[in-house]
Design an enzyme around this catalytic site. Structure first.
Site, mmCIF file in Angstrom:
data_model
loop_
_atom_site.group_PDB
_atom_site.id
_atom_site.type_symbol
_atom_site.label_atom_id
_atom_site.label_comp_id
_atom_site.label_asym_id
_atom_site.label_seq_id
_atom_site.Cartn_x
_atom_site.Cartn_y
_atom_site.Cartn_z
ATOM 1 N N CYS A 1 -36.016 10.532 -42.151
ATOM 2 C CA CYS A 1 -37.086 9.547 -41.944
ATOM 3 C C CYS A 1 -36.570 8.331 -41.183
ATOM 4 O O CYS A 1 -35.562 7.737 -41.552
ATOM 5 C CB CYS A 1 -37.659 9.114 -43.299
ATOM 6 S SG CYS A 1 -38.960 7.863 -43.156
ATOM 7 N N CYS B 1 -45.773 11.058 -39.592
ATOM 8 C CA CYS B 1 -44.899 10.957 -40.766
ATOM 9 C C CYS B 1 -43.462 10.799 -40.320
ATOM 10 O O CYS B 1 -42.969 11.563 -39.483
ATOM 11 C CB CYS B 1 -44.952 12.224 -41.604
ATOM 12 S SG CYS B 1 -46.571 12.705 -42.114
ATOM 13 N N CYS C 1 -33.902 8.388 -46.970
ATOM 14 C CA CYS C 1 -34.077 9.825 -46.738
ATOM 15 C C CYS C 1 -33.578 10.123 -45.323
ATOM 16 O O CYS C 1 -33.916 9.414 -44.379
ATOM 17 C CB CYS C 1 -35.548 10.212 -46.883
ATOM 18 S SG CYS C 1 -36.205 9.917 -48.535
ATOM 19 N N CYS D 1 -37.339 0.371 -45.807
ATOM 20 C CA CYS D 1 -37.282 1.214 -47.002
ATOM 21 C C CYS D 1 -35.831 1.353 -47.443
ATOM 22 O O CYS D 1 -34.931 1.419 -46.612
ATOM 23 C CB CYS D 1 -37.863 2.598 -46.697
ATOM 24 S SG CYS D 1 -38.076 3.631 -48.160
ATOM 25 N N CYS E 1 -53.548 5.199 -43.571
ATOM 26 C CA CYS E 1 -52.215 5.330 -44.166
ATOM 27 C C CYS E 1 -51.565 3.943 -44.138
ATOM 28 O O CYS E 1 -51.396 3.361 -43.069
ATOM 29 C CB CYS E 1 -51.414 6.330 -43.330
ATOM 30 S SG CYS E 1 -49.700 6.491 -43.852
ATOM 31 N N GLU F 1 -46.792 -1.391 -40.088
ATOM 32 C CA GLU F 1 -47.721 -0.525 -39.373
ATOM 33 C C GLU F 1 -48.640 0.199 -40.353
ATOM 34 O O GLU F 1 -48.241 0.550 -41.461
ATOM 35 C CB GLU F 1 -46.931 0.515 -38.566
ATOM 36 C CG GLU F 1 -46.064 -0.152 -37.503
ATOM 37 C CD GLU F 1 -45.325 0.835 -36.614
ATOM 38 O OE1 GLU F 1 -45.253 0.564 -35.413
ATOM 39 O OE2 GLU F 1 -44.821 1.862 -37.102
HETATM 40 N N1 SAH Z 1 -41.791 6.921 -49.635
HETATM 41 C C1 SAH Z 1 -42.943 7.741 -49.803
HETATM 42 C C2 SAH Z 1 -43.994 7.573 -48.725
HETATM 43 C C3 SAH Z 1 -43.529 7.479 -47.306
HETATM 44 S S1 SAH Z 1 -42.999 8.959 -46.505
HETATM 45 C C4 SAH Z 1 -42.531 9.197 -49.926
HETATM 46 O O1 SAH Z 1 -41.354 9.478 -49.774
HETATM 47 O O2 SAH Z 1 -43.362 10.031 -50.227
HETATM 48 C C5 SAH Z 1 -44.444 9.930 -46.314
HETATM 49 C C6 SAH Z 1 -44.163 11.406 -46.093
HETATM 50 O O3 SAH Z 1 -43.591 11.628 -44.792
HETATM 51 C C7 SAH Z 1 -43.176 11.992 -47.090
HETATM 52 O O4 SAH Z 1 -43.702 13.171 -47.638
HETATM 53 C C8 SAH Z 1 -41.965 12.322 -46.248
HETATM 54 O O5 SAH Z 1 -41.275 13.406 -46.790
HETATM 55 C C9 SAH Z 1 -42.586 12.606 -44.903
HETATM 56 N N2 SAH Z 1 -41.663 12.435 -43.787
HETATM 57 C C10 SAH Z 1 -40.707 11.500 -43.656
HETATM 58 N N3 SAH Z 1 -40.044 11.646 -42.499
HETATM 59 C C11 SAH Z 1 -40.605 12.704 -41.869
HETATM 60 C C12 SAH Z 1 -40.374 13.338 -40.609
HETATM 61 N N4 SAH Z 1 -39.441 12.897 -39.775
HETATM 62 N N5 SAH Z 1 -41.149 14.393 -40.280
HETATM 63 C C13 SAH Z 1 -42.132 14.814 -41.120
HETATM 64 N N6 SAH Z 1 -42.401 14.247 -42.284
HETATM 65 C C14 SAH Z 1 -41.650 13.205 -42.673
#
Ligand code: SAH
Length: 359
Positions: free
Chosen positions: A124, A342, A121, A117, A110, A97
């Site tokens: 996420c 995000c 985390c 991944c 984006c 996506e």
């Molecule tokens: N792997 C990279 C890019 C993808 S995540 C990274 O970690 O930066 C992009 C952003 O979305 C990151 O800053 C992450 O902390 C944020 N993010 C992930 N899950 C989220 C959520 N459920 N709500 C808000 N932000 C989130």
């Protein structure tokens, strides 16, 4: 007929110099390289037969030697806030996506760097789905090319900014991401200024150092998300390998252009990392780094163990950073109604699923 063995190679995997060398090896004129890449990246050609300033016979020869693949556009969804989410199909049947976000005078795309991944985390959704595979460089750059092509066909304004913040951890797919960034920034490529490109990482320290050494002067964003190792270990497994002290030392030595700053992203999770103490610790951690902090209130998804903080604690957190002279904009994620925000991207195999908005 040719000195070298004939295999069909993806022409999008070549830089201008690489393609010149390959054409010469194949007994073809080197100047064709610039023509071909212009057709692809400037005129958005999707086949050699469209390259009408090349003799028909030569076009046929090129088409026999090289493939010219494109991502297949499976679905587009539009949010009430104008954000659009694109679902692209890959040659092996997987999907990725990309999200297009209009904002005042910017149009930011984006893009994804991996299918799924590995970083896991906890907050996420992409991480929850696990890892499928790395994207190849052309699959990363082609998200930009495909969306640019669609915008041009619809007479819309072109993309102004690119963020590598979609699915995947870009620095875990370092070589292909760097190759893709070279295609995006090259004159005989998409010609986008590196100042308009931001790579976001969860904090893979060797990757940040390698990115600095690559000489690509793209903007760096680091997902900080916690004020202590204890909290970060719990929500971002990467922290057990590269704890805060090491991560911030790397950020301190990242070469910044004049007037540029590192962006730290901070996902606010209620009762986990959103206290006044957390805010004060973040300010202390970032002391001496030219930076800003993007505050992102958590975007929930079914089954997630976290909640978004109440408005007053979001404001309190922000105010403490501001009091420490740290720019700290609140980033309300866009496209939440189409699961484009995000942390809400995940692999969707079938457009029918994407269209129901079930998540
Ligand atoms: N792997 C990279 C890019 C993808 S995540 C990274 O970690 O930066 C992009 C952003 O979305 C990151 O800053 C992450 O902390 C944020 N993010 C992930 N899950 C989220 C959520 N459920 N709500 C808000 N932000 C989130």
């Amino acid at each position: 007929m040719f000195a070298v063995e004939q295999t069909v190679e993806n022409v999008k995997s070549y830089s201008i110099d690489g393609l010149k060398a390959r054409l010469t090896e194949l007994g073809l004129p080197a100047y064709r390289a610039a023509q071909i890449l212009q057709w692809i990246y400037l005129h958005h050609a999707q086949s050699f037969s469209e390259m009408t300033n090349i003799a028909k016979k030569d076009r046929e020869q090129l088409a026999a030697l090289f493939s010219l693949p494109s991502l297949s556009e499976r679905a587009v969804e539009r949010s009430v806030d104008g954000t659009r989410k694109f679902l692209f199909g890959l040659e092996d049947g997987h999907c990725i996506e990309s999200v297009l976000i209009p904002d005042e005078n910017r149009l930011t795309l984006c893009i994804s760097s991996q299918v799924g991944c590995q970083q896991a985390c906890r907050f996420c959704l992409t991480g929850a789905g696990g890892f499928v595979r790395n994207l190849q460089a052309w699959e990363i750059a082609d998200q930009v090319l495909s969306v640019s092509r669609m915008l041009r066909l619809e007479n819309e304004h072109p993309i102004t900014n690119i963020v590598l913040m979609g699915m995947g951890e870009p620095l875990a797919n370092f070589d292909e991401v760097v190759k893709a960034l070279r295609v995006m920034t090259a004159e005989h490529g998409l010609g986008i200024s590196p100042r308009r490109i931001t790579l976001s990482t969860d904090g893979l320290v060797p990757g940040i150092d390698a990115l600095a050494r690559s000489g690509l002067r793209v903007n760096l964003a680091v997902s900080l998300n916690a004020s202590t190792d204890e909290i970060r270990d719990r929500i971002m497994p990467v922290n057990r390998r590269y704890p805060l002290r090491e991560l911030l030392a790397t950020c301190r030595r990242y070469p910044l252009e004049p007037r540029k700053r590192i962006t730290f992203e901070y996902v606010l999770l209620r009762g986990v990392n959103d206290s006044a103490e957390d805010a004060r610790r973040v300010a202390a951690l970032l002391r001496g780094i030219r930076c800003k902090v993007n505050l992102i209130p958590f975007n929930p998804f079914p089954g997630s163990a976290f909640e978004r903080p109440e408005e007053p604690s979001i404001r309190r957190f922000q105010q403490i950073l501001l009091d420490h002279h740290i720019t700290a904009p609140l980033r309300e994620s866009r496209g939440r109604d189409i699961s484009a925000a995000c942390g809400q991207l995940r692999e969707r195999q079938q457009p029918a699923v994407a269209a129901t908005g079930r998540e």
